[in-house]
Motif scaffolding. Structure first.
Motif, PDB file in Angstrom:
ATOM      1  N   GLY A 194       0.842  -1.202   0.000  1.00 49.91           N
ATOM      2  CA  GLY A 194       0.000   0.000   0.000  1.00 49.91           C
ATOM      3  C   GLY A 194       0.869   1.241   0.000  1.00 49.91           C
ATOM      4  N   GLY A 195       1.593   1.456  -1.106  1.00 51.05           N
ATOM      5  CA  GLY A 195       2.558   2.554  -1.175  1.00 51.05           C
ATOM      6  C   GLY A 195       1.920   3.930  -1.087  1.00 51.05           C
ATOM      7  N   TRP A 199       3.464   4.644   4.943  1.00 49.64           N
ATOM      8  CA  TRP A 199       4.022   3.928   6.104  1.00 49.64           C
ATOM      9  C   TRP A 199       4.212   2.436   5.865  1.00 49.64           C
ATOM     10  N   PRO A 200       3.373   1.789   5.018  1.00 51.88           N
ATOM     11  CA  PRO A 200       3.683   0.374   4.762  1.00 51.88           C
ATOM     12  C   PRO A 200       5.025   0.204   4.049  1.00 51.88           C
ATOM     13  N   THR A 201       5.405   1.178   3.221  1.00 52.82           N
ATOM     14  CA  THR A 201       6.691   1.113   2.541  1.00 52.82           C
ATOM     15  C   THR A 201       7.824   1.158   3.556  1.00 52.82           C
ATOM     16  N   GLN A 202       7.632   1.989   4.580  1.00 50.99           N
ATOM     17  CA  GLN A 202       8.664   2.153   5.597  1.00 50.99           C
ATOM     18  C   GLN A 202       8.942   0.864   6.361  1.00 50.99           C
ATOM     19  N   MET A 203       7.949  -0.032   6.444  1.00 55.80           N
ATOM     20  CA  MET A 203       8.166  -1.276   7.184  1.00 55.80           C
ATOM     21  C   MET A 203       9.314  -2.082   6.597  1.00 55.80           C
ATOM     22  N   TRP A 204       9.471  -1.999   5.278  1.00 53.75           N
ATOM     23  CA  TRP A 204      10.571  -2.725   4.650  1.00 53.75           C
ATOM     24  C   TRP A 204      11.906  -2.167   5.111  1.00 53.75           C
ATOM     25  N   PHE A 205      11.992  -0.880   5.287  1.00 56.25           N
ATOM     26  CA  PHE A 205      13.246  -0.267   5.729  1.00 56.25           C
ATOM     27  C   PHE A 205      13.558  -0.665   7.163  1.00 56.25           C
ATOM     28  N   GLN A 206      12.553  -0.549   8.051  1.00 55.15           N
ATOM     29  CA  GLN A 206      12.864  -0.777   9.462  1.00 55.15           C
ATOM     30  C   GLN A 206      13.296  -2.219   9.721  1.00 55.15           C
ATOM     31  N   TYR A 207      12.708  -3.150   8.966  1.00 55.60           N
ATOM     32  CA  TYR A 207      13.117  -4.554   9.165  1.00 55.60           C
ATOM     33  C   TYR A 207      14.488  -4.836   8.572  1.00 55.60           C
TER      34      TYR A 207
END
Lengths: 433, 317
Positions: A194-195, A199-207
């Motif tokens: 859900g770009g 914020w869903p995009t950011q989840m990839w960064f934080q992990y």
């Protein structure tokens, strides 16, 4: 005049009384958001609200002072809260994400320290997992009572889609890259994203940052060390994200898809996409959209490990929990204390479990078998219990004033608007305190 | 007031008319308690427009996050806002969207309006249908189009020949296209209404005379209808410009200023700074820039078009 004289006395009296009552009502509204013998509870609006509604109804059956539940639809919660919090319309009790998100309110002396509540009823502290309770302690004082569930971010998938493409849930990053190719060949979007929400995009960064550099890098950056973003590990993480995006893992249209309007969840449920990285609330989202799919074909796994990464593959990222905080101006602290006690009641724990949430009370383990999907809840519970580190979502860990710029940076890095250097300087420009 | 004037002295030459205007109040010869009549509206305007505007000016020199007390920081906000590349970009984007709106909606609504002014049998029914978007809230319109243009479950998924991969909100050009399209859909009926009224007011004698002279339908349109619609055109364009510069909810709901900052128009940027990043000082400064820009553009338009000394189109009839 003539008509008025003829008007029966009783009727006239009734009208006068009615007017007086209306006026009295106006006076009340002017002073505070909640009426007499009432306190307001403000909650983030989503599928979990049904539990909160039930809880409030339960509470109001016995309590003299009534609770009134207000909800604000998800995407707007934080800014509405910040806008009303120092006005008379502020709620008495409100939902938040812990530490960082209430720091400004604590600094402005708006919140009631809950230590007195805890002194009167030690259960308000002892019945919760200590690490979770402590995440809402600011400057040595307790300000929040855990009130929903812990929400680690997991990699969800559509079992049917994965089976048809001959793909297993990935254990390592390389597995994920291979799965992306297989799913592309099978004609589905490998990963729904859900770009449009950013914020869903950011989840990839934080992990990925956690897997590659461990929690320390982000903590350094948060403490104000801007060099952290330029480190080799940071560049490595960015390179891997670039590789994944360029491989077509998210398709071409992710920026036009949103999670908040159920767009991305529909993609997975309808079999048009294989995976989606999302918080554990995803289960109740899918359950409310499509019960059959949630029960039968919704699979999940932890974020894949990265070979040679410094972060423990058992580390989690997401929301540690949500909390209720109490405003200093609240008029009925005793009633509110009673209300907060419900957050560790058996009914509450069971209700949360029944919609797929995972409360962080010490008795949660006893009720895991009564969860909507005992398997899912037990899986999560074990993950949380065994995780060496639970990274609070980046946009919650940073001050709220940084969230918008952070979201834009992750979105632009994904769609190629920013290169690694551009992303690094965007992150360095964020306020850290 | 001017129309009233011209009705009193239809053939007055321009110089005399201007002089006459200064005595407008006496022209009709009716004594009116000027200030008393204007008081309610003035008070209302002062309380809800002037006072807030002044407060915004003060706020633009302060640093405030919505809680606690604002602090004076001098020109700091202004310096930051005027140095901000996103701010500069947002002004250009606002102008672009406004320009697109005027360029697309004006011809459309003139044609529709002139058509709807006629007396065809189906006119009333079809006009009623055309005016439906006018009754819907901007938010509802944006939400509906957002769903219709969803790349996976909306129209683009079915019409790939037109939309390609359907990533409408992922590219700047298509995101701007969507915004322009949605506001066109939403606001054309309103401007059609203006033109319909104006076209109905064109004296039929003009057409009768033209017909006698042998002018065809197209010549009549270009030489009678269009010149007669001049004042309506100016009114409608000024409304479009002001509406375009303050467009907000469509952007908030459809693109959130994205991808990146590619559709972050000034009004949305102001909201973002103030209500998402809780930097109310910078938000106030952006708001003032927007107020200044809109005022300037309106003044220029009024001057260039001669709206301030608008001449009646029925002069000499």
């Amino acid at each position: 005049m003539k008509t008025r004289r003829r008007m029966p006395r009783i009727l006239a009296g009734g009208v006068a009384l009615g007017l007086a009552l209306t006026l009295a009502g106006c006076g009340d509204d002017g002073g505070s958001a909640s009426g007499e013998n009432e306190f307001t509870v403000l909650v983030y609006g989503d599928a979990t609200n049904e539990v909160e509604k039930k809880l409030v109804a339960e509470f109001n059956k016995t309590s003299e002072v009534k609770a009134r539940l207000d909800t604000i639809p998800g995407a707007d919660y934080q800014q509405k809260l910040q806008t009303i919090i120092s006005t008379p319309q502020a709620p008495d009790v409100f939902f938040h994400w812990g530490g960082g998100s209430i720091k400004p309110f604590v600094d402005a002396d708006l919140l009631l320290p809950l230590d007195d509540f805890v002194k009167k009823d030690p259960g308000l502290k002892d019945n919760f997992l200590p690490s979770v309770f402590d995440a809402s302690v600011v400057d040595g004082k307790a300000y929040g009572i855990p009130m929903r569930g812990t929400q680690p971010v997991l990699l969800f998938h559509n079992k049917k889609v994965l089976d048809e493409a001959g793909v297993q849930p990935p254990e390592t990053w390389d597995d994920l890259l291979a799965a992306v190719e297989e799913l592309k060949d099978a004609g589905v979007t490998p990963i729904a994203l859900g770009g449009g929400d950013m914020w869903p995009t950011q989840m990839w960064f934080q992990y990925l940052y956690d897997r590659i550099a461990g929690p320390e890098l982000f903590q350094q950056a948060l403490d104000g060390d801007k060099e952290a973003w330029e480190s080799e590990d940071s560049r490595k993480a960015l390179g891997m994200i670039r590789e994944l995006v360029d491989a077509g893992a998210f398709g071409d249209t992710y920026d036009s898809v949103k999670f908040t309007n159920n767009g991305s969840a529909q993609l997975v449920a309808s079999g048009k996409a294989g995976f989606e990285l999302m918080g554990s609330w995803y289960y109740s989202t899918q359950q409310s959209l499509n019960e059959e799919f949630a029960a039968e074909d919704l699979g999940y796994s932890a974020f894949p490990a990265v070979d040679g990464g410094k972060g423990d593959p058992a580390n989690l990222a997401g929301n540690t929990n949500n909390y209720y905080s109490v405003m200093k101006k609240a008029e009925h602290p005793e009633a509110i204390a009673e209300f907060l006690k419900l957050m560790y009641s058996d009914t509450f724990v069971k209700d949360q479990l029944s919609i797929g949430n995972l409360p962080t009370t010490t008795n949660t383990a006893d009720f895991l078998d009564q969860a909507a999907s005992p398997e899912y809840s037990t899986y999560q519970y074990d993950l949380v219990a065994e995780a060496p580190h639970f990274q609070l979502s980046w946009d919650q860990a940073y001050p709220q004033s940084a969230a918008t710029d952070m979201h834009k940076a992750v979105q632009q890095f994904f769609n190629g608007g920013l290169d690694a250097d551009g992303f690094i300087s965007a992150m360095q420009a964020l306020p850290t305190s | 007031m001017t129309t009233q004037m011209t009705r009193v002295r239809p053939a007055a030459p321009p110089e005399r008319r201007r002089r006459a205007r200064t005595r407008t109040a006496n022209v009709a010869g009716v004594g009116r308690p000027g200030f008393l009549w204007a008081a309610p509206a003035t008070l209302f305007f002062a309380a809800f427009a002037v006072v807030p505007l002044l407060m915004v000016v003060v706020l633009s020199f302060m640093s405030w996050d919505g809680i606690g007390d604002p602090e004076f920081t001098g020109l700091d906000n202004w310096r930051r806002v005027l140095d901000d590349p996103v701010m500069i970009k947002s002004i250009w984007l606002s102008l672009l969207l406004t320009g697109l709106g005027v360029a697309i909606q004006t011809p459309l609504s003139i044609l529709l309006g002139v058509w709807a002014a006629g007396n065809q049998k189906n006119r009333a029914v079809l006009s009623a249908i055309y005016f439906v978007p006018l009754l819907l809230s901007a938010t509802a319109v944006a939400v509906v189009w957002g769903a219709l243009l969803d790349p996976n479950f909306g129209v683009p998924a079915e019409a790939t020949w037109l939309f390609g991969d359907g990533n409408l909100y992922g590219e700047q050009a298509s995101a701007i296209g969507v915004l322009a399209f949605v506001s066109t859909w939403q606001f054309t009926p309103f401007h059609t209404l203006i033109y319909q009224g104006a076209a109905r007011a064109v004296p039929p004698v003009l057409y009768q005379a033209a017909e006698v002279d042998g002018a065809g339908r197209y010549r009549q349109f270009f030489h009678i209808t269009l010149p007669q619609l001049r004042n309506a055109m100016i009114t409608s364009m000024i409304l479009m410009v002001v509406g375009g510069l303050t467009t907000f909810e469509t952007v908030l709901i459809l693109t959130q200023g994205g991808p990146g900052t590619d559709t972050t128009i000034s009004a949305y940027y102001m909201y973002e700074r103030a209500f998402r990043s809780f930097d109310y000082g910078a938000g106030a400064a952006i708001a003032l820039v927007l107020v200044l820009a809109a005022t300037l553009i309106s003044l220029v338009m009024v001057r260039l078009s001669g709206y301030d000394k608008m001449r009646s189109t029925t002069e000499g009839l």
